[in-house]
Design a protein around this motif. Sequence first.
Motif, PDB file in Angstrom:
ATOM      1  N   ARG A  43       0.950  -1.245   0.128  1.00 17.04           N
ATOM      2  CA  ARG A  43       0.017   0.091  -0.113  1.00 17.04           C
ATOM      3  C   ARG A  43       0.949   1.272  -0.019  1.00 17.04           C
ATOM      4  NH1 ARG A  43      -4.456   0.622   4.642  1.00 17.04           N
ATOM      5  NH2 ARG A  43      -6.144   0.773   3.005  1.00 17.04           N
ATOM      6  N   PRO A  46      -0.281   7.132   2.642  1.00 16.67           N
ATOM      7  CA  PRO A  46      -1.538   7.858   2.706  1.00 16.67           C
ATOM      8  C   PRO A  46      -1.497   9.016   2.112  1.00 16.67           C
ATOM      9  CG  PRO A  46      -0.879   7.087   4.935  1.00 16.67           C
ATOM     10  CD  PRO A  46       0.360   6.839   4.083  1.00 16.67           C
ATOM     11  N   ARG A  47      -2.790   9.493   1.481  1.00 22.92           N
ATOM     12  CA  ARG A  47      -2.919  10.752   0.748  1.00 22.92           C
ATOM     13  C   ARG A  47      -4.007  11.448   1.240  1.00 22.92           C
ATOM     14  NH1 ARG A  47      -2.947   8.858  -5.619  1.00 22.92           N
ATOM     15  NH2 ARG A  47      -0.876   7.806  -5.542  1.00 22.92           N
ATOM     16  N   GLN A  50      -7.817  11.116   0.539  1.00 26.98           N
ATOM     17  CA  GLN A  50      -8.143  10.080  -0.301  1.00 26.98           C
ATOM     18  C   GLN A  50      -8.216   8.548   0.649  1.00 26.98           C
ATOM     19  OE1 GLN A  50      -7.640   9.989  -3.970  1.00 26.98           O
ATOM     20  NE2 GLN A  50      -8.224  12.016  -3.254  1.00 26.98           N
ATOM     21  N   ALA A  51      -9.102   7.676  -0.227  1.00 25.65           N
ATOM     22  CA  ALA A  51      -9.183   6.603   0.589  1.00 25.65           C
ATOM     23  C   ALA A  51      -8.680   5.339  -0.387  1.00 25.65           C
ATOM     24  CB  ALA A  51     -10.612   6.118   0.793  1.00 25.65           C
ATOM     25  N   TRP A  52      -8.137   4.431   0.366  1.00 33.02           N
ATOM     26  CA  TRP A  52      -7.295   3.524  -0.357  1.00 33.02           C
ATOM     27  C   TRP A  52      -8.435   2.321  -0.746  1.00 33.02           C
ATOM     28  CZ3 TRP A  52      -3.436   2.339  -3.189  1.00 33.02           C
ATOM     29  CH2 TRP A  52      -3.027   1.104  -3.740  1.00 33.02           C
ATOM     30  N   TYR A  70      -5.930   1.203  -5.720  1.00 36.85           N
ATOM     31  CA  TYR A  70      -5.787   2.616  -6.128  1.00 36.85           C
ATOM     32  C   TYR A  70      -6.404   3.633  -5.051  1.00 36.85           C
ATOM     33  CZ  TYR A  70     -10.640   1.781  -7.426  1.00 36.85           C
ATOM     34  OH  TYR A  70     -11.950   1.431  -7.384  1.00 36.85           O
ATOM     35  N   TYR A  71      -6.141   4.990  -5.129  1.00 35.55           N
ATOM     36  CA  TYR A  71      -6.790   5.890  -4.187  1.00 35.55           C
ATOM     37  C   TYR A  71      -7.861   6.364  -4.917  1.00 35.55           C
ATOM     38  CZ  TYR A  71      -3.223   5.793  -0.610  1.00 35.55           C
ATOM     39  OH  TYR A  71      -2.364   5.675   0.418  1.00 35.55           O
ATOM     40  N   GLN A  72      -9.000   6.530  -4.131  1.00 36.26           N
ATOM     41  CA  GLN A  72     -10.298   7.352  -4.335  1.00 36.26           C
ATOM     42  C   GLN A  72     -10.482   8.325  -3.519  1.00 36.26           C
ATOM     43  OE1 GLN A  72     -13.309   4.457  -4.768  1.00 36.26           O
ATOM     44  NE2 GLN A  72     -14.982   5.754  -4.612  1.00 36.26           N
ATOM     45  N   ALA A  74     -12.037  10.349  -0.536  1.00 35.28           N
ATOM     46  CA  ALA A  74     -12.703   9.984   0.607  1.00 35.28           C
ATOM     47  C   ALA A  74     -13.972  10.794   0.639  1.00 35.28           C
ATOM     48  CB  ALA A  74     -11.700  10.252   1.758  1.00 35.28           C
TER      49      ALA A  74
END
Length: 101
Positions: A43, A46-47, A50-52, A70-72, A74
């Motif tokens: 993984r 963290p961004r 954003q949610a993983w 991918y990140y989406q 949040a």
Amino acid sequence: MKRQLLLAAAILAAGSAFGLISPAAQAHGYYDNPPPPPRHEVRPAPRPGQAWVPGHYDRARSGYAWRGGYYQAARPGHRYVPDRWVHGPHGWVKRPGYWVR
């Protein structure tokens, strides 16, 4: 045109008779075999905002195809529930991921 429809119907009927094609299962996305075990993914960091979304297997013409995580964006106050494969009376079917409070 009528000849093409008859030919297509005959091919589908022959495929289902030999277990090659299951029209009902194909129409609803069911598979006879379970998906392979999930792949190990590292993984990324963290961004913010954003949610993983973890990697998962999607339906593919020849079985299953891996889609990497991918990140989406949040959704504040929500938690993401990842995609999952469920075994039911007709075979394996994918339940898409969703957000819950």
